[in-house]
Write an enzyme that holds these catalytic residues in place. Sequence first.
Site, PDB file in Angstrom:
ATOM      1  N   TYR A   1      -7.416  20.323 -15.095  1.00  0.00           N
ATOM      2  CA  TYR A   1      -8.542  20.925 -15.814  1.00  0.00           C
ATOM      3  C   TYR A   1      -8.055  21.961 -16.804  1.00  0.00           C
ATOM      4  O   TYR A   1      -6.885  22.344 -16.817  1.00  0.00           O
ATOM      5  CB  TYR A   1      -9.515  21.570 -14.826  1.00  0.00           C
ATOM      6  CG  TYR A   1      -9.062  22.892 -14.258  1.00  0.00           C
ATOM      7  CD1 TYR A   1      -9.567  24.089 -14.745  1.00  0.00           C
ATOM      8  CD2 TYR A   1      -8.122  22.949 -13.227  1.00  0.00           C
ATOM      9  CE1 TYR A   1      -9.150  25.312 -14.221  1.00  0.00           C
ATOM     10  CE2 TYR A   1      -7.711  24.162 -12.701  1.00  0.00           C
ATOM     11  CZ  TYR A   1      -8.229  25.332 -13.200  1.00  0.00           C
ATOM     12  OH  TYR A   1      -7.812  26.540 -12.682  1.00  0.00           O
TER      13      TYR A   1
ATOM     14  N   LYS B   1      -2.010  22.620 -14.309  1.00  0.00           N
ATOM     15  CA  LYS B   1      -3.340  23.153 -13.998  1.00  0.00           C
ATOM     16  C   LYS B   1      -4.123  22.114 -13.204  1.00  0.00           C
ATOM     17  O   LYS B   1      -5.062  21.477 -13.708  1.00  0.00           O
ATOM     18  CB  LYS B   1      -4.059  23.545 -15.295  1.00  0.00           C
ATOM     19  CG  LYS B   1      -5.146  24.604 -15.117  1.00  0.00           C
ATOM     20  CD  LYS B   1      -5.554  25.164 -16.456  1.00  0.00           C
ATOM     21  CE  LYS B   1      -6.734  26.112 -16.365  1.00  0.00           C
ATOM     22  NZ  LYS B   1      -6.455  27.355 -15.635  1.00  0.00           N
TER      23      LYS B   1
ATOM     24  N   GLU C   1       1.790  35.600 -10.186  1.00  0.00           N
ATOM     25  CA  GLU C   1       0.556  35.699 -10.957  1.00  0.00           C
ATOM     26  C   GLU C   1      -0.575  36.031 -10.000  1.00  0.00           C
ATOM     27  O   GLU C   1      -0.336  36.316  -8.822  1.00  0.00           O
ATOM     28  CB  GLU C   1       0.282  34.391 -11.699  1.00  0.00           C
ATOM     29  CG  GLU C   1       0.167  33.165 -10.795  1.00  0.00           C
ATOM     30  CD  GLU C   1       0.002  31.868 -11.568  1.00  0.00           C
ATOM     31  OE1 GLU C   1      -0.248  31.914 -12.788  1.00  0.00           O
ATOM     32  OE2 GLU C   1       0.113  30.795 -10.939  1.00  0.00           O
TER      33      GLU C   1
ATOM     34  N   LEU D   1       1.152  29.476 -14.026  1.00  0.00           N
ATOM     35  CA  LEU D   1       0.519  28.728 -15.091  1.00  0.00           C
ATOM     36  C   LEU D   1       0.731  29.468 -16.407  1.00  0.00           C
ATOM     37  O   LEU D   1       0.562  30.684 -16.470  1.00  0.00           O
ATOM     38  CB  LEU D   1      -0.984  28.576 -14.831  1.00  0.00           C
ATOM     39  CG  LEU D   1      -1.743  27.824 -15.915  1.00  0.00           C
ATOM     40  CD1 LEU D   1      -1.388  26.342 -15.893  1.00  0.00           C
ATOM     41  CD2 LEU D   1      -3.240  28.016 -15.764  1.00  0.00           C
TER      42      LEU D   1
END
Length: 285
Positions: free
Chosen positions: A33, A144, A176, A200
């Site tokens: 996505y 993702k 992250e 990401l």
Amino acid sequence: MKELAYYDGRIGTPEELMVPFQDRVHFFGDGVYDATVGGNHKVYLLEDHLDRFYSSAKALDIKIPMDKKELGELLTKLLSMVEGNTHFVYWQVTRGTAPRDHAYDEAMLGKLWVMIRPNKLKDPDVPIRLITMEDTRFLYCNIKTLNLLPSVLASQEALKAGAMETVLHRGDMVTECAHSNVSILKNGTFLSHPNDNLILRGIAKTHMIQACYRLGIQVLERAFTMEELMDADEVIVTSSSNFCLHADVIDGKSVGGKDPVTLKKIQDAVLEEYLEYTGRDSIFD
């Protein structure tokens, strides 16, 4: 229309659309996505997000049923159909529909989904609270994917703790957040984890780094430690729906607040880019 859903050529509200039982997303979370903000009915940083979307799909051998130009035009058209000035624009592609089997037909064409709903950007001047957790996700964080259960659990822990986000770390190394990137300012230098397989590649973070270069702020893309996080002059959290927020509490301890001038310069530059791109006068409706 106040909220829109799209699946494989059909348009309706999220309550109206039905997804085939044998879409592989149901059995395997088999898809990727991307998402961004829609401002003034423009999909913000559309090309950047499309590039990442197609890169993620290619990494998992998923065939998107249209090319980038066609998908960009579709997203823009769908956004124009939704009321309001600021929106959350989300799209995903699943591998397709087939009887449940781990192996798949390599010729299978993916199924495209889109969701667009009203959104409000958070005030960047208002600090946020964070918590920390060990990063126990798999080693393909640069893709993702729809497999987000670890992020779901980490986000729920943040909610229970009265925080907005969870900072993830592998041992002493910060990676992250559950659904954001985290960076720090220290002695006038911007530090952020490099774009490897443990995070990401955040588009908002990438544009914030570009803003730092324009402002003459030194940038180091290297891993930083939990100790460096807690001792940072400023802790910055970015995502495609909130570009440049800052934290003042992590795990109940005060952090940041030592370089508000540099922080404000970066925030202003990032928001100026958004306003110029979308033709908006303000991030607030």
